[in-house]
Motif scaffolding. Structure first.
Motif, PDB file in Angstrom:
ATOM      1  N   LYS A 201      48.068 -24.946 -18.375  1.00 47.39           N
ATOM      2  CA  LYS A 201      47.472 -26.335 -17.722  1.00 47.39           C
ATOM      3  C   LYS A 201      48.258 -27.039 -16.891  1.00 47.39           C
ATOM      4  N   LEU A 202      49.514 -26.681 -16.722  1.00 46.35           N
ATOM      5  CA  LEU A 202      50.283 -27.417 -15.910  1.00 46.35           C
ATOM      6  C   LEU A 202      49.911 -27.381 -14.503  1.00 46.35           C
ATOM      7  N   PRO A 203      49.812 -28.345 -13.451  1.00 49.28           N
ATOM      8  CA  PRO A 203      49.274 -28.188 -12.333  1.00 49.28           C
ATOM      9  C   PRO A 203      50.390 -28.124 -11.249  1.00 49.28           C
ATOM     10  N   GLY A 204      50.061 -27.569 -10.076  1.00 50.90           N
ATOM     11  CA  GLY A 204      50.938 -27.558  -9.012  1.00 50.90           C
ATOM     12  C   GLY A 204      51.703 -26.106  -9.013  1.00 50.90           C
ATOM     13  N   ARG A 205      52.623 -26.062  -8.082  1.00 49.94           N
ATOM     14  CA  ARG A 205      53.389 -24.870  -8.037  1.00 49.94           C
ATOM     15  C   ARG A 205      54.408 -24.544  -9.118  1.00 49.94           C
ATOM     16  N   ILE A 206      54.726 -23.310  -9.495  1.00 51.43           N
ATOM     17  CA  ILE A 206      55.865 -23.036 -10.364  1.00 51.43           C
ATOM     18  C   ILE A 206      56.654 -21.802  -9.868  1.00 51.43           C
ATOM     19  N   VAL A 207      57.789 -21.859 -10.003  1.00 50.66           N
ATOM     20  CA  VAL A 207      58.459 -20.727  -9.286  1.00 50.66           C
ATOM     21  C   VAL A 207      58.995 -19.790 -10.631  1.00 50.66           C
ATOM     22  N   GLY A 208      58.773 -18.529 -10.566  1.00 47.36           N
ATOM     23  CA  GLY A 208      59.344 -17.957 -11.695  1.00 47.36           C
ATOM     24  C   GLY A 208      60.353 -16.770 -11.173  1.00 47.36           C
ATOM     25  N   GLU A 209      61.183 -16.244 -12.214  1.00 47.03           N
ATOM     26  CA  GLU A 209      62.255 -15.008 -11.776  1.00 47.03           C
ATOM     27  C   GLU A 209      61.583 -13.821 -12.363  1.00 47.03           C
ATOM     28  N   THR A 210      61.794 -12.845 -11.327  1.00 47.06           N
ATOM     29  CA  THR A 210      61.407 -11.666 -11.470  1.00 47.06           C
ATOM     30  C   THR A 210      62.090 -10.530 -11.037  1.00 47.06           C
ATOM     31  N   VAL A 211      61.828  -9.351 -10.640  1.00 47.39           N
ATOM     32  CA  VAL A 211      62.621  -8.213  -9.920  1.00 47.39           C
ATOM     33  C   VAL A 211      61.985  -7.796  -8.949  1.00 47.39           C
ATOM     34  N   ASP A 212      62.652  -7.127  -7.781  1.00 48.92           N
ATOM     35  CA  ASP A 212      62.017  -6.482  -6.839  1.00 48.92           C
ATOM     36  C   ASP A 212      61.904  -5.014  -7.222  1.00 48.92           C
ATOM     37  N   LYS A 213      61.650  -4.319  -6.367  1.00 49.56           N
ATOM     38  CA  LYS A 213      61.046  -2.781  -6.631  1.00 49.56           C
ATOM     39  C   LYS A 213      62.477  -1.936  -6.894  1.00 49.56           C
ATOM     40  N   GLU A 214      63.620  -2.722  -6.383  1.00 44.62           N
ATOM     41  CA  GLU A 214      64.784  -2.289  -6.457  1.00 44.62           C
ATOM     42  C   GLU A 214      65.589  -2.872  -7.649  1.00 44.62           C
TER      43      GLU A 214
ATOM     44  N   ASN B 191      66.438  -5.627  -7.944  1.00 46.26           N
ATOM     45  CA  ASN B 191      67.221  -7.170  -7.631  1.00 46.26           C
ATOM     46  C   ASN B 191      66.618  -8.234  -8.176  1.00 46.26           C
ATOM     47  N   ARG B 192      67.287  -9.146  -8.557  1.00 43.47           N
ATOM     48  CA  ARG B 192      66.699 -10.441  -9.003  1.00 43.47           C
ATOM     49  C   ARG B 192      66.015 -11.040  -7.816  1.00 43.47           C
ATOM     50  N   ALA B 193      64.878 -11.696  -8.028  1.00 43.75           N
ATOM     51  CA  ALA B 193      63.876 -12.274  -7.224  1.00 43.75           C
ATOM     52  C   ALA B 193      63.179 -13.229  -7.682  1.00 43.75           C
ATOM     53  N   PHE B 194      62.977 -14.264  -7.129  1.00 47.90           N
ATOM     54  CA  PHE B 194      62.164 -15.362  -7.392  1.00 47.90           C
ATOM     55  C   PHE B 194      60.680 -15.463  -6.544  1.00 47.90           C
ATOM     56  N   VAL B 195      59.666 -15.767  -7.330  1.00 51.08           N
ATOM     57  CA  VAL B 195      58.484 -15.853  -6.553  1.00 51.08           C
ATOM     58  C   VAL B 195      57.360 -17.131  -7.259  1.00 51.08           C
ATOM     59  N   LEU B 196      56.519 -17.510  -6.252  1.00 49.33           N
ATOM     60  CA  LEU B 196      55.561 -18.423  -6.945  1.00 49.33           C
ATOM     61  C   LEU B 196      55.002 -17.535  -7.847  1.00 49.33           C
ATOM     62  N   THR B 197      54.604 -18.379  -9.287  1.00 45.35           N
ATOM     63  CA  THR B 197      54.098 -17.563 -10.163  1.00 45.35           C
ATOM     64  C   THR B 197      52.888 -18.467 -10.832  1.00 45.35           C
ATOM     65  N   LEU B 198      52.096 -17.532 -11.750  1.00 45.31           N
ATOM     66  CA  LEU B 198      51.048 -18.226 -12.597  1.00 45.31           C
ATOM     67  C   LEU B 198      49.960 -18.918 -11.531  1.00 45.31           C
ATOM     68  N   GLN B 199      49.993 -18.347 -10.398  1.00 48.20           N
ATOM     69  CA  GLN B 199      49.094 -19.008  -9.517  1.00 48.20           C
ATOM     70  C   GLN B 199      47.515 -18.616  -9.792  1.00 48.20           C
ATOM     71  N   ALA B 200      47.121 -18.119 -10.945  1.00 44.90           N
ATOM     72  CA  ALA B 200      45.755 -17.944 -11.467  1.00 44.90           C
ATOM     73  C   ALA B 200      45.290 -19.447 -11.572  1.00 44.90           C
ATOM     74  N   ARG B 201      46.399 -20.237 -11.940  1.00 42.02           N
ATOM     75  CA  ARG B 201      45.772 -21.813 -12.323  1.00 42.02           C
ATOM     76  C   ARG B 201      45.390 -22.531 -11.138  1.00 42.02           C
ATOM     77  N   GLU B 202      45.725 -21.901  -9.899  1.00 39.05           N
ATOM     78  CA  GLU B 202      45.726 -22.851  -8.610  1.00 39.05           C
ATOM     79  C   GLU B 202      44.381 -23.011  -7.768  1.00 39.05           C
ATOM     80  N   GLN B 203      44.053 -23.679  -7.080  1.00 48.10           N
ATOM     81  CA  GLN B 203      43.213 -24.111  -6.132  1.00 48.10           C
ATOM     82  C   GLN B 203      42.736 -23.040  -5.122  1.00 48.10           C
ATOM     83  N   HIS B 204      44.105 -22.250  -4.853  1.00 51.46           N
ATOM     84  CA  HIS B 204      43.480 -21.258  -3.687  1.00 51.46           C
ATOM     85  C   HIS B 204      43.069 -20.030  -4.344  1.00 51.46           C
ATOM     86  N   ILE B 205      43.058 -19.709  -5.526  1.00 55.46           N
ATOM     87  CA  ILE B 205      42.433 -18.851  -6.280  1.00 55.46           C
ATOM     88  C   ILE B 205      41.430 -19.150  -7.102  1.00 55.46           C
TER      89      ILE B 205
END
Lengths: 474, 435
Positions: free
Chosen positions: B285-298, B300-314
């Protein structure tokens, strides 16, 4: 790369403050928190950490940033100096008017200039971003209909090509959303519009140029249809950079408009904020504006005035004042002729790239685009498997920021390109060459593109895992 | 006069001919002639030098208060040089929202670190990437708690009036109502609150310290909020969280506030930095952007905008909020400030504020002022003086000191931070004595 918290060594100190000159006050134990853990680093560790982060960021100062709908123009450095003047930064917002005449003058001067550029009668600087401005604009519309006791007007009409914030803002302001389809020229379908407008229409939200980067030729007819039905027309200023000094939302028939100072007025974006989203309106809406507006009285002093039927406040003070200063410095420097030239050259630059690639990437032909245009990689994907996303990611390997991907939603495999006026012909030629080269490579070696980027900070991140098992702090 | 364009006239001509037109005007063929603007009515452009001169002249028109003893939502704290200099790197300033993770790891990581530090300060499980201000954070937080018939917000009258105004605006079209209960001796009246909460209560919203600087009995307020199934929202001045019990420890479901005290100047009220943190249960329910940690295909540690299914552009009209941009650069500054201060440094700043305020309160009392409320306070408090508040402030102005905010004819709300010296306080006490 390690997090700053992972570089922490207990006992290391960086910034220091004046030693306490009075008796140390202690709080009752029941008030106190448990252990606090913040990073403990030396200044050199801190400096290197953030310098490394900055090298892993890409800004307009790093390279070409043709992110459609975002107007990534060059951000003049004078903006930063002006907003950093101590006479502005060291001002408390709760002061007597006589103490803040300089701040109020800045607000007044910016307000007057933005009114002139948009053709509006009144304007508030309080909204903190574009979406915040949309919300305020729609609240003005709600208040207007409510004051006229026209309670049936519960619907906001939004084209299917609109930004996602438009429908979301409409709901925030208590409205229902009615989507209207685009016609074959990808403008507003006039017949469809006529069918949906009625005595329940509160307003139509529109951006012009449209999200496809085309000027809506029938704009006067469209605004008249809505006005005749008793509704108002809202201008989303996302695309204002195409038309400043050429045509004004107020003259097209719009009643309310929001601007994005971080886009059109170069303030800059800051990695996603702070922005500023002033809202201008026609006289019929000015009494509903939020917060206070600055007026110049007969004695030549600036005074705050509270609109008589204000919707209330949307920010604690006067909005993102520091951002407004940057926009004012920008407008002062450009002046009337520079503002118009900025828009004209934004349009020229977009058309120049479009012309350079439209034989390879299908786009709207037969018309000039405005400050941006949308290409479709639908055919390319069908023939090679290379999608819009792959072209975008391959641009990273070529040292350019990708365009906006998969927007607007009405174009399949869309890439939206907005070069802005501040890019040179050399940069545009390079971008054209890269896009042509990638098109060729898509047919020759599609795997290379599908696995791009190859020279980036990271390779494609696992976004599904990020959302399924969220790790949101270190 | 400066337009930041890069092409020469001959290049422009070349480009026009490549596009197939002979003038810039032809590109606007789609715009009906009768709509076109004849003349843009703003001044001619200035050189950069003249612009800077004009803006400096404007800045100099503001009264130059060397010492600020006023808070009430905007705080004058020391900003370390390292924060000012590093945050002004143009890679940070001129980047967009980090949609393209592959070239935005620096911005994403800075937000992730900010989220980490907000969680550490508040004790909450998750933080978003920031919102426009503490006031809009409060309003967005309140909207998160609406659930079925639970539509009422209860607040005590000791909250910041500007925050309450913003909350009222935000709920006005959303089918929520606000009930304001009178405070007792400046604190939330627990009996009145108990009587006010009901099955309709969506949340109780409390500020810590409250508008008058008093430390609220937050744990009890939380228990009362929860007793009828409502949520508990705490708006904390994050500087005080260096010492005070965290919202989590007080039982809050949602913690919000303005992190302006962390390295951002007052700048006439903006840009500031709204923070929002919540318990795990509320994350979707939290509004706004949230950044999460994940890994890339190799891997490596990677950061992305996440839980975007909450947001207006989706989600478009089904989104819980219309938020698009946040205050990313302000969040970067706050993260930098907290790293520069560190655990001990932040405690030292908070303790200094607390101690100076208590010293000032004692000295002001000796000078004849009374404290309006008897509760424990942090770094803000309200005095009642025989002399008019406006008269005291006039005298302080001559000394270059911005005195307390006038709440009433004889009432002032003061604030003390590490920027104030003992000598400043002694000077003010003397002026109060002689007023």
């Amino acid at each position: 790369m390690k997090l700053i918290t992972e570089k922490s060594i207990a006992g290391q100190r960086c910034a220091t403050i004046r030693p306490l000159e009075v008796k140390t006050e202690t709080l009752e134990k029941s008030f106190l928190r448990s252990e606090l853990k913040l990073p403990e680093v030396s200044e050199v560790t801190l400096a290197r950490h953030y310098t490394e982060l900055s090298r892993r960021a890409f800004g307009v100062d790093t390279g070409f940033y043709p992110l459609g709908s975002c107007t990534m123009k060059y951000n003049p450095k004078i903006n930063e100096e002006v907003a950093g003047l101590e006479g502005f930064t060291h001002v408390h917002p709760l002061c007597e008017e006589e103490d803040v005449q300089g701040c109020m003058q800045a607000m007044y001067e910016l307000t007057e200039r933005l009114k002139a550029i948009t053709g509006m009668d009144a304007l508030t600087l309080e909204p903190a971003a574009g979406a915040h401005g949309e919300y305020v604009g729609l609240m003005l519309i709600a208040a207007y209909h409510k004051k006229r006791k026209d309670s049936k007007r519960t619907k906001i009409i939004v084209p299917d090509s609109a930004h996602g914030t438009n429908p979301a803002s409409a709901v925030m302001a208590g409205f229902e959303v009615v989507n209207v389809p685009s016609d074959e020229n990808q403008g507003v379908d006039i017949e469809a519009l006529k069918k949906v407008v009625g005595d329940d229409t509160a307003a139509l939200m529109l951006t012009n140029p449209t999200t496809l980067g085309l000027f809506e030729k029938n704009i006067k007819e469209i605004t008249e249809i809505v006005h005749n039905a008793g509704g108002l027309v809202y201008y989303d200023g996302a695309n204002l950079n195409a038309i400043m000094g050429v045509v004004r939302p107020g003259d097209m028939g719009f009643d309310v408009v929001h601007l994005n100072l971080h886009k059109t007025f170069s303030t800059p974006h800051g990695g996603g904020g702070p922005g500023s989203g002033p809202v201008g309106c026609k006289a019929i809406l000015k009494d509903f504006l939020p917060g206070v507006v600055v007026e110049l009285d007969k004695k030549g002093e600036y005074v705050f005035a509270k609109p008589s039927h204000t919707i209330g406040k949307v920010m604690p003070f006067f909005g993102n004042f520091g951002v407004c200063l940057k926009a004012l410095a920008y407008i002062k420097t450009l002046g009337a002729e520079g503002i118009k030239e900025a828009s004209q050259n934004a349009v020229l630059n977009a058309n120049y790239i479009k012309k350079g690639i439209e034989d390879l990437y299908p786009t709207q032909t037969g018309r000039f685009c405005m400050h941006e245009f949308v290409i479709s990689c639908d055919k390319l994907k069908a023939e090679t498997g290379v999608a819009a996303m792959d072209i975008a990611k391959s641009m990273i390997d070529n040292g350019m920021h990708p365009p906006t991907m998969y927007f607007p939603l009405i174009v399949h495999e869309a890439l939206m390109i907005e070069p802005t006026e501040t890019e040179s012909k050399e940069t545009l030629d390079e971008a054209i060459a890269v896009l042509r080269k990638l098109h060729k490579e898509a047919y020759e070696n599609p795997e290379q593109l599908k696995s791009a980027p190859h020279h980036a900070q990271i390779f494609r991140p696992d976004e599904v895992m990020a959302a399924r098992k969220p790790v949101l702090k270190g | 006069m400066a337009n930041y364009l890069t092409n020469t006239d001959s290049q422009v001509k070349e480009m026009l001919s490549a596009v197939g037109v002979s003038s810039l005007d032809e590109l606007y063929a789609d715009i009906p002639a009768d709509l076109k603007l004849k003349k843009l009515e703003i001044e001619k452009g200035l050189s950069q030098q003249e612009t800077l001169d004009e803006m400096k002249a404007m800045a100099n028109k503001n009264t130059d208060y060397k010492v600020i003893m006023r808070g009430a939502g905007a705080y004058d704290h020391y900003i370390p040089s390292v924060v000012k200099y590093l945050s002004s790197r143009s890679e940070f300033l001129t980047a967009y929202t980090p949609y393209q993770a592959e070239m935005s790891q620096g911005i994403l990581q800075s937000i992730f670190e900010y989220q980490t530090m907000i969680c550490a300060l508040t004790g909450m499980d998750v933080s978003n990437a920031s919102v426009y201000s503490g006031a809009t954070a409060a309003a967005e937080g309140v909207l998160m708690t609406k659930a079925g018939a639970k539509t009422e917000i209860i607040v005590s009258d000791n909250v910041n009036p500007r925050n309450l105004e913003v909350i009222k605006t935000y709920i006005s079209q959303r089918g929520m109502t606000v009930t304001v209960i009178p405070s007792k001796n400046g604190e939330t009246d627990l009996n009145a609150l108990t009587a006010a909460v009901s099955e309709k209560t969506a949340c109780v919203y409390t500020e810590q310290p409250n508008y008058y600087g008093i430390i609220e009995p937050a744990t009890y307020i939380g228990e009362i909020a929860h007793s009828k199934g409502g949520k508990f929202i705490m708006n904390c001045n994050p500087m005080t969280l260096a010492l005070l019990k965290t919202p989590k420890e007080c039982g809050a479901d949602i913690a919000v506030g303005d992190a302006q005290p962390f390295g951002l100047s007052m700048s006439f009220g903006g840009p500031f930095l709204g923070y929002m943190a919540a318990n795990d249960k509320e994350v979707r329910k939290l509004p706004g952007r949230i950044v999460g940690e994940t890994v890339d295909k190799e891997g490596n540690r990677a950061f992305v905008l996440t839980l975007q299914a909450r947001e207006q552009h989706i989600r478009r009209e089904k989104a819980l909020s219309n938020i698009c941009s946040n205050q990313a650069h302000c969040a970067l500054v706050a993260g930098m400030y907290l790293s520069a201060m560190g655990t001990e440094g932040l405690k030292e700043v908070a303790t200094t504020c607390l101690s100076l305020a208590h010293y000032a309160a004692e000295e002001f009392k000796k000078a004849g002022a009374e404290l309006k409320y008897s509760g424990d306070f942090f770094h803000e408090f309200v005095t009642v003086t025989k002399a008019k508040a406006s008269k005291i402030n006039e005298k302080l102005k001559k000394e270059g000191i911005l005195g307390g905010l006038e709440l009433d004819k004889n009432e002032m709300l003061w604030c003390f931070t590490e920027t104030v010296t003992k000598a400043d306080i002694d000077k003010v006490a003397d002026i109060i004595r002689r007023a």
